[in-house]
Design a protein around this motif. Structure first.
Motif, mmCIF file in Angstrom:
data_model
loop_
_atom_site.group_PDB
_atom_site.id
_atom_site.type_symbol
_atom_site.label_atom_id
_atom_site.label_comp_id
_atom_site.label_asym_id
_atom_site.label_seq_id
_atom_site.Cartn_x
_atom_site.Cartn_y
_atom_site.Cartn_z
ATOM 1 N N VAL A 89 -28.671 -28.326 -30.518
ATOM 2 C CA VAL A 89 -28.462 -27.989 -31.926
ATOM 3 C C VAL A 89 -27.475 -26.823 -32.066
ATOM 4 O O VAL A 89 -26.580 -26.846 -32.912
ATOM 5 C CB VAL A 89 -29.817 -27.668 -32.603
ATOM 6 C CG1 VAL A 89 -29.607 -27.155 -34.015
ATOM 7 C CG2 VAL A 89 -30.705 -28.911 -32.619
ATOM 8 N N ASN A 90 -27.632 -25.811 -31.223
ATOM 9 C CA ASN A 90 -26.689 -24.694 -31.258
ATOM 10 C C ASN A 90 -25.285 -25.159 -30.896
ATOM 11 O O ASN A 90 -24.299 -24.773 -31.542
ATOM 12 C CB ASN A 90 -27.134 -23.585 -30.299
ATOM 13 C CG ASN A 90 -28.225 -22.690 -30.847
ATOM 14 O OD1 ASN A 90 -28.012 -21.514 -31.120
ATOM 15 N ND2 ASN A 90 -29.427 -23.233 -31.020
ATOM 16 N N ARG A 91 -25.188 -25.982 -29.887
ATOM 17 C CA ARG A 91 -23.881 -26.478 -29.449
ATOM 18 C C ARG A 91 -23.188 -27.269 -30.548
ATOM 19 O O ARG A 91 -21.967 -27.183 -30.721
ATOM 20 C CB ARG A 91 -24.039 -27.350 -28.205
ATOM 21 C CG ARG A 91 -22.712 -27.742 -27.549
ATOM 22 C CD ARG A 91 -22.957 -28.682 -26.373
ATOM 23 N NE ARG A 91 -21.748 -28.901 -25.589
ATOM 24 C CZ ARG A 91 -20.780 -29.747 -25.902
ATOM 25 N NH1 ARG A 91 -20.869 -30.464 -27.024
ATOM 26 N NH2 ARG A 91 -19.720 -29.892 -25.119
ATOM 27 N N ALA A 92 -23.951 -28.021 -31.299
ATOM 28 C CA ALA A 92 -23.368 -28.867 -32.339
ATOM 29 C C ALA A 92 -22.791 -28.069 -33.497
ATOM 30 O O ALA A 92 -21.739 -28.423 -34.038
ATOM 31 C CB ALA A 92 -24.412 -29.862 -32.851
ATOM 32 N N VAL A 93 -23.458 -26.998 -33.907
ATOM 33 C CA VAL A 93 -23.020 -26.290 -35.114
ATOM 34 C C VAL A 93 -22.030 -25.164 -34.841
ATOM 35 O O VAL A 93 -21.297 -24.748 -35.743
ATOM 36 C CB VAL A 93 -24.225 -25.729 -35.912
ATOM 37 C CG1 VAL A 93 -25.213 -26.835 -36.249
ATOM 38 C CG2 VAL A 93 -24.912 -24.590 -35.179
ATOM 39 N N LEU A 94 -21.983 -24.667 -33.615
ATOM 40 C CA LEU A 94 -21.167 -23.484 -33.350
ATOM 41 C C LEU A 94 -19.659 -23.691 -33.511
ATOM 42 O O LEU A 94 -18.977 -22.787 -34.023
ATOM 43 C CB LEU A 94 -21.478 -22.926 -31.958
ATOM 44 C CG LEU A 94 -22.598 -21.891 -31.928
ATOM 45 C CD1 LEU A 94 -22.973 -21.536 -30.496
ATOM 46 C CD2 LEU A 94 -22.205 -20.635 -32.692
ATOM 47 N N PRO A 95 -19.077 -24.819 -33.103
ATOM 48 C CA PRO A 95 -17.623 -24.948 -33.280
ATOM 49 C C PRO A 95 -17.176 -24.759 -34.725
ATOM 50 O O PRO A 95 -16.172 -24.076 -34.986
ATOM 51 C CB PRO A 95 -17.336 -26.367 -32.769
ATOM 52 C CG PRO A 95 -18.393 -26.602 -31.740
ATOM 53 C CD PRO A 95 -19.615 -25.952 -32.306
ATOM 54 N N GLY A 96 -17.904 -25.316 -35.680
ATOM 55 C CA GLY A 96 -17.554 -25.147 -37.085
ATOM 56 C C GLY A 96 -17.710 -23.715 -37.546
ATOM 57 O O GLY A 96 -16.890 -23.196 -38.317
ATOM 58 N N MET A 97 -18.770 -23.038 -37.069
ATOM 59 C CA MET A 97 -18.965 -21.638 -37.429
ATOM 60 C C MET A 97 -17.830 -20.775 -36.880
ATOM 61 O O MET A 97 -17.317 -19.880 -37.563
ATOM 62 C CB MET A 97 -20.317 -21.146 -36.904
ATOM 63 C CG MET A 97 -21.517 -21.748 -37.623
ATOM 64 S SD MET A 97 -23.084 -21.080 -36.979
ATOM 65 C CE MET A 97 -24.254 -21.842 -38.114
ATOM 66 N N LYS A 98 -17.417 -21.036 -35.652
ATOM 67 C CA LYS A 98 -16.304 -20.285 -35.071
ATOM 68 C C LYS A 98 -15.019 -20.528 -35.861
ATOM 69 O O LYS A 98 -14.256 -19.589 -36.129
ATOM 70 C CB LYS A 98 -16.110 -20.684 -33.613
ATOM 71 C CG LYS A 98 -17.149 -20.139 -32.660
ATOM 72 C CD LYS A 98 -16.822 -20.540 -31.230
ATOM 73 C CE LYS A 98 -17.760 -19.906 -30.225
ATOM 74 N NZ LYS A 98 -17.416 -20.280 -28.835
#
Length: 246
Positions: A119-128
């Protein structure tokens, strides 16, 4: 913190019940757009009775393809994900380690630890890419102290704590805060998975003399995922009623 989350999109895993639903209600009250990810379509339908405006996605957090599909569905609906509160998890069965069923061990690790990673891996690129994000991973006091006859759960939650500290440091150069909370046993459906004697043991370890109320967890988490939390990251916050020794 009235309307503190106006314009923010919050994903709550395990959001159809327990701490997840309490957090969703709190963030929605303060203006957030809510996307609930949960494995149970029936539970999601019930949650929509409480939060009729919530976006819901049936999601198996132990399956990365399912998590990625949930992310795509949420971003298609709202354009982005600003906040993640990762609450989904299981307690697993109670047994001494040398008698612990091998398949049950793998199941607990897959859901509680690997699922957190997915779940963390999925959302982090967009947050970055947007240079903004707030993540809270719900660990457990068991990840700090260990609970006898719950080695898989304790190991998984210790892993969640370590992973949160690592990824929080990785993302510290962004306006992204990633923290964990470590609840003692809360009044949720997870109690249904546990033996009565184990529940009694858990209660006896809490100096407050009672279980955590989900609204109390929501209050702490709401601040951690707010814009006001612009400095603290890679940290672990106690929700153990005085049980934590560090």
């Amino acid at each position: 913190m009235q309307q503190a989350f106006a314009g923010k999109v919050a994903v709550i895993t395990g959001g159809a019940g327990g701490i997840g639903l309490a957090v969703a209600r709190r963030l929605a009250r303060d203006g957030a757009t809510i996307s609930l990810w949960d494995l149970s379509s029936k539970a999601l339908d019930a949650a929509r009775q409480v939060l009729p405006d919530a976006h819901v996605v049936v999601t198996d957090i132990a399956d990365y393809a399912s998590v990625e599909a949930a992310r795509q569905a949420t971003e298609k609906a709202f354009g982005r994900i600003d906040i993640l509160v990762h609450s989904a998890g299981i307690a697993g069965k109670n047994a001494p380690l040398d008698e612990y069923d091998l398949d049950e061990w793998k199941r607990v690790i897959d859901i509680d630890l690997n699922g957190t990673f997915y779940v963390n891996r999925a959302v982090l690129p967009g947050m970055k890419a947007r240079n903004y994000g707030r993540i809270v991973n719900i660990a457990s006091i068991a990840g700090k102290e260990g609970n006898p006859n719950a080695s898989a759960y304790a190991a998984a939650k210790a892993g969640v704590i370590g992973m949160t500290k690592a990824v929080g440091k990785e993302c510290a150069k962004y306006d992204i805060a990633i923290n964990a909370v470590t609840p003692a046993t809360a009044k949720t459906a997870i109690l249904n998975e546990l033996k009565p004697e184990f529940i009694d043991y858990m209660l006896s370890r809490i100096p407050r003399g009672r279980f955590l109320e989900v609204e109390e967890a929501a209050n702490m988490i709401a601040w951690l995922v707010s814009a006001e939390n612009s400095f603290t990251t890679a940290s672990v916050f106690d929700l153990s009623g005085g049980r934590a020794t560090y």
